[in-house]
Design a protein around this motif. Structure first.
Motif, short mmCIF file in Angstrom:
data_model
loop_
_atom_site.label_atom_id
_atom_site.label_comp_id
_atom_site.label_asym_id
_atom_site.label_seq_id
_atom_site.Cartn_x
_atom_site.Cartn_y
_atom_site.Cartn_z
N LYS A 157 -20.71 31.17 -17.89
CA LYS A 157 -21.02 29.53 -17.53
C LYS A 157 -21.07 28.65 -18.82
O LYS A 157 -21.58 28.70 -19.70
N VAL A 158 -20.30 27.28 -18.79
CA VAL A 158 -20.15 26.45 -19.77
C VAL A 158 -21.38 25.49 -19.27
O VAL A 158 -21.23 24.75 -18.42
N TYR A 159 -22.27 25.47 -20.29
CA TYR A 159 -23.55 24.68 -19.91
C TYR A 159 -23.41 23.30 -20.92
O TYR A 159 -23.18 23.58 -22.00
N THR A 160 -23.63 22.21 -20.23
CA THR A 160 -23.28 21.04 -21.05
C THR A 160 -24.38 19.97 -20.77
O THR A 160 -25.01 19.87 -19.46
N ILE A 161 -25.09 19.36 -21.68
CA ILE A 161 -26.11 18.66 -21.36
C ILE A 161 -25.68 17.16 -21.96
O ILE A 161 -25.28 17.04 -23.05
N ALA A 162 -25.55 16.15 -21.08
CA ALA A 162 -25.37 14.69 -21.35
C ALA A 162 -26.54 14.13 -21.72
O ALA A 162 -27.38 13.92 -20.80
N ASP A 163 -26.90 13.31 -22.91
CA ASP A 163 -28.01 12.51 -23.26
C ASP A 163 -27.62 11.23 -23.19
O ASP A 163 -26.50 10.92 -23.91
N VAL A 171 -17.50 15.36 -17.65
CA VAL A 171 -18.90 15.21 -17.18
C VAL A 171 -19.20 13.53 -17.45
O VAL A 171 -19.19 13.09 -18.32
N LEU A 172 -19.27 12.94 -16.27
CA LEU A 172 -19.30 11.26 -16.00
C LEU A 172 -20.61 10.96 -15.74
O LEU A 172 -21.14 11.19 -14.84
N VAL A 173 -21.24 10.03 -16.42
CA VAL A 173 -22.45 9.49 -16.11
C VAL A 173 -22.62 7.99 -15.80
O VAL A 173 -21.45 7.43 -16.54
N SER A 178 -23.32 14.54 -25.97
CA SER A 178 -23.48 16.00 -25.41
C SER A 178 -23.75 17.35 -26.19
O SER A 178 -23.41 17.09 -27.50
N GLN A 179 -24.42 18.13 -25.63
CA GLN A 179 -24.41 19.37 -26.20
C GLN A 179 -23.79 20.37 -25.41
O GLN A 179 -24.02 20.23 -24.00
N CYS A 180 -22.93 21.19 -26.07
CA CYS A 180 -22.41 22.26 -24.95
C CYS A 180 -22.48 23.63 -25.64
O CYS A 180 -22.44 23.82 -26.64
N ASN A 181 -22.93 24.72 -24.73
CA ASN A 181 -22.80 25.96 -24.78
C ASN A 181 -21.86 26.83 -23.84
O ASN A 181 -21.88 26.76 -22.63
N ASP A 182 -20.81 27.24 -24.50
CA ASP A 182 -19.63 27.77 -23.85
C ASP A 182 -19.87 29.28 -24.29
O ASP A 182 -18.53 29.91 -24.18
N ALA A 183 -20.63 29.82 -24.68
CA ALA A 183 -20.39 31.21 -25.31
C ALA A 183 -20.55 32.21 -23.85
O ALA A 183 -20.17 33.48 -23.99
N GLY A 184 -21.09 31.91 -22.87
CA GLY A 184 -21.19 32.91 -21.75
C GLY A 184 -20.19 32.58 -20.63
O GLY A 184 -19.20 31.78 -20.69
#
Length: 217
Positions: free
Chosen positions: A87-93, A200-202, A79-85
């Motif tokens: 909204k916490v944005y996460t991408i699960a690859d 976040v579950l895939v 995962s990659q996560c950006n929690d600077a704003g």
């Protein structure tokens, strides 16, 4: 290998039960200090039990080795996560590794997968379905594909209230009555930690027969 397709979802006010893979919050206890909160607003990412593999059979109703058609497994989940704003944005690859029994001819196999946002280990607050495609070349037994799933979570929802943070990090001295009380055992603290914990579950979107097969093999 086909280009990755990103499936996006945001947390929605929908509650349901899900088979989760909840993990304990990242908290450590320092003797004489209290609890030092190391948790982040970024959600943990994982695969729920029995959903990381899928098996397709060549004949309805058969689940024996002679009827095996295609097997696939999710792997390399990261995962990659950006929690600077706000909204916490996460991408699960993740990668999908597939294998087929009959290698004659080129073949394309589409496998549905889900991505969910789970709160407190049990409450599904959002779910989306995507498709990952395995492309088998003529004579090729194996194929690999890559997919992505993006999620958005309100930062405020993933942040512990200030009163709870103070209770967790309050300094305690040996011998004091409150030093013998574990703040993590207090109901209001446990409830706050659950509310602020997201995953976040895939996994593969399996039917009842496929899920039962995975659970009993």
């Amino acid at each position: 290998m086909t280009a990755p397709r990103t499936l996006a979802l945001a947390a929605l006010p929908i509650l349901a039960l899900a088979a989760g893979c909840a993990q304990k919050g990242e908290l450590v206890v320092d003797s004489g200090v209290g609890v030092t909160a190391l948790r982040t607003t970024c959600p943990t990412v994982g695969i729920p039990d029995y959903t990381g593999d899928v098996t397709l059979f060549s004949a309805p109703g058969r689940t024996d080795a002679g009827a095996l058609d295609v097997t696939a497994a999710m792997t390399h989940v990261r995962s990659q996560c950006n929690d600077a704003g706000d909204k916490v944005y996460t991408i699960a690859d993740f990668d999908v590794l597939g294998r087929r029994a009959d290698v004659r001819g080129a073949r394309q196999v589409q496998l549905p997968y889900f991505v969910t946002i789970v709160r407190g280990g049990t409450a599904v607050v959002a779910k989306r379905i995507g498709t990952v495609t395995l492309d088998f070349a003529d004579g090729q037994e194996r194929a690999q594909a890559h997919a992505q799933a993006a999620s958005y979570i309100d930062r405020a929802e993933a942040t512990l209230p200030e009163d709870i943070r103070k209770k967790l990090t309050k300094k305690r001295k040996a011998g004091q009555e409150e030093a013998a009380v574990d703040p993590l055992a207090e109901p209001d603290v446990r409830a706050a930690l659950a509310r602020a914990s997201f995953e976040v579950l895939v996994g593969f979107q399996l039917n009842d027969q496929q899920l039962a097969y995975n659970a009993t093999r």
